[in-house]
Design a protein around this motif. Sequence first.
Motif, mmCIF file in Angstrom:
data_model
loop_
_atom_site.group_PDB
_atom_site.id
_atom_site.type_symbol
_atom_site.label_atom_id
_atom_site.label_comp_id
_atom_site.label_asym_id
_atom_site.label_seq_id
_atom_site.Cartn_x
_atom_site.Cartn_y
_atom_site.Cartn_z
ATOM 1 N N TYR A 64 0.850 -1.193 0.000
ATOM 2 C CA TYR A 64 0.000 0.000 0.000
ATOM 3 C C TYR A 64 0.881 1.237 0.000
ATOM 4 N N ALA A 65 0.412 2.285 -0.666
ATOM 5 C CA ALA A 65 1.129 3.558 -0.675
ATOM 6 C C ALA A 65 0.136 4.704 -0.760
ATOM 7 N N THR A 66 0.508 5.825 -0.178
ATOM 8 C CA THR A 66 -0.226 7.076 -0.343
ATOM 9 C C THR A 66 0.663 8.001 -1.144
ATOM 10 N N ILE A 67 0.126 8.533 -2.232
ATOM 11 C CA ILE A 67 0.901 9.441 -3.078
ATOM 12 C C ILE A 67 0.096 10.704 -3.347
ATOM 13 N N VAL A 68 0.823 11.775 -3.589
ATOM 14 C CA VAL A 68 0.237 13.071 -3.928
ATOM 15 C C VAL A 68 0.785 13.465 -5.278
ATOM 16 N N GLY A 69 -0.084 13.950 -6.161
ATOM 17 C CA GLY A 69 0.379 14.371 -7.475
ATOM 18 C C GLY A 69 -0.644 15.218 -8.192
ATOM 19 N N THR A 70 -0.277 15.635 -9.379
ATOM 20 C CA THR A 70 -1.140 16.440 -10.243
ATOM 21 C C THR A 70 -1.687 15.560 -11.355
ATOM 22 N N VAL A 71 -2.978 15.644 -11.605
ATOM 23 C CA VAL A 71 -3.604 14.876 -12.682
ATOM 24 C C VAL A 71 -3.118 15.431 -14.019
ATOM 25 N N THR A 72 -2.492 14.555 -14.841
ATOM 26 C CA THR A 72 -2.006 14.963 -16.156
ATOM 27 C C THR A 72 -2.888 14.420 -17.283
#
Length: 173
Positions: free
Chosen positions: A21-29
């Motif tokens: 499992y991972a939590t990631i933060v990013g911008t929708v491209t």
Amino acid sequence: MIKDIREHLTASGSTAYSGYYATIVGTVTADAADIPNKLLAAPRVYIQDSEEGYSGIFLNSTSPSSKIRAFSRGDKISVRGIIRESNGTTMIDSIDNADAKLLPEAGSNYMPKLLTTADYIGVRSGNPKGEQWENMYVEFKNVVVADTNADGTANFGEFTIVDADLFGSGTES
């Protein structure tokens, strides 16, 4: 960071973190409207957290009610799910709606990485030369569609492009 997940590969080119499992933060491209497909097999949402290689990943959803399908290009989001490899592509899967959040700040305005198809002649899955740009916002200029159905009878909508100056040459593949 997405790069932490994507850059650590097994010998076959898959992420070493598959199943975690991972939590990631990013911008929708790329959002659900950009890549229409069959209701359950897609659409996929792609996110990035940098313009560096290995910084893109796709968010998988087979549920029409999945919250990630409502995210739009440019949104900054946080998701938590299981890291998986499917058909040679790393994704975040099994994202509960409670674990998909639209963040209040604006996402980053990532520019596409300019690539040429000549850079990928003979490059196999798992090779860092190509692997680093998987799921990333990239651009190819002056290309020809060399095959409109590259995946044959499976027909997942894949196609093959080639630099226009290589089209029809011995190095096209």
